[in-house]
Design an enzyme around this catalytic site. Structure first.
Site, PDB file in Angstrom:
ATOM      1  N   SER A   1     -14.579  45.022  34.290  1.00 36.90           N
ATOM      2  CA  SER A   1     -14.894  43.766  33.615  1.00 36.90           C
ATOM      3  C   SER A   1     -14.105  42.572  34.152  1.00 36.90           C
ATOM      4  CB  SER A   1     -14.676  43.893  32.109  1.00 36.90           C
ATOM      5  OG  SER A   1     -13.302  43.945  31.804  1.00 36.90           O
TER       6      SER A   1
ATOM      7  N   LYS B   1      -8.631  40.628  29.520  1.00 38.43           N
ATOM      8  CA  LYS B   1      -9.612  39.535  29.521  1.00 38.43           C
ATOM      9  C   LYS B   1      -8.933  38.209  29.827  1.00 38.43           C
ATOM     10  CE  LYS B   1     -12.773  42.393  28.158  1.00 38.43           C
ATOM     11  NZ  LYS B   1     -13.654  42.939  29.147  1.00 38.43           N
TER      12      LYS B   1
END
Length: 184
Positions: A38, A105
């Protein structure tokens, strides 16, 4: 008698080192392993990173663009016991069954920000966010507007087309921001 003193000295040294390592990992700096894609191309699957725990310890807000480690279980309250049990030194003796709950993230929104997705671009407070780190053009679009609440942030992965982030799990409470990437 000298032999027992030597054993006691070694035991005390090892216990002190263990306690110091735990305290450093809980409050100051901790290693993490990136799992998944990700954050491609910025971070690779399996890459080791180190995060400063000071933002978590002193409850301060990360900056836009900071890469953070989050606890993705946003619907539950975090406690100090979580911080202790998630420490790598403690995990040697108390293996965690909750693998896969920590996400890496990037911070996109802070409290009070409005986030939108238009024309394959992220908009923060009506302005497009410049993101040279993205892997590819984002396919995600939405008519929804996200208004980041107090004491929360909005995070996205750099590989937007393959990331479970705030678009899906919701806003991240500041108490769930476990640290900010410092190196490599």
């Amino acid at each position: 008698m000298a032999f027992l003193k030597k054993i006691w000295s070694w035991t005390l040294t090892l216990v002190t080192a263990f306690v110091l390592a735990c305290l450093i990992g809980i409050f100051i700096i901790q290693p993490y392993k990136v799992e998944g894609h990700s954050m491609d191309p910025t971070l690779r699957d399996g890459q080791r990173i180190y995060v400063s725990k000071l933002s978590h310890t002193f409850h301060y807000l990360p900056d836009y663009g900071d890469i953070v480690i989050i606890d993705s279980r946003v619907s539950r309250e975090r406690t100090f016991l979580d911080d202790i049990l998630e420490n790598p030194m403690i995990r040697l003796f108390y293996p965690a069954a909750d693998d896969g709950i920590f996400y890496v993230k990037r911070v996109i929104g802070k409290p009070g920000d409005t986030i939108e997705f238009k024309n394959h671009t992220v908009y923060r407070n009506g302005e497009p966010v410049v993101e040279p780190y993205l892997k590819e053009m984002m396919a995600f679009q939405s008519d929804r507007t996200w208004k980041v609440p107090e004491n929360h942030i909005f995070v996205l992965g750099d590989n937007r087309n393959h990331s479970e982030d705030s678009r899906y799990i919701g806003y991240i409470p500041l108490g769930h921001v476990l640290g900010i990437k410092v190196f490599p």
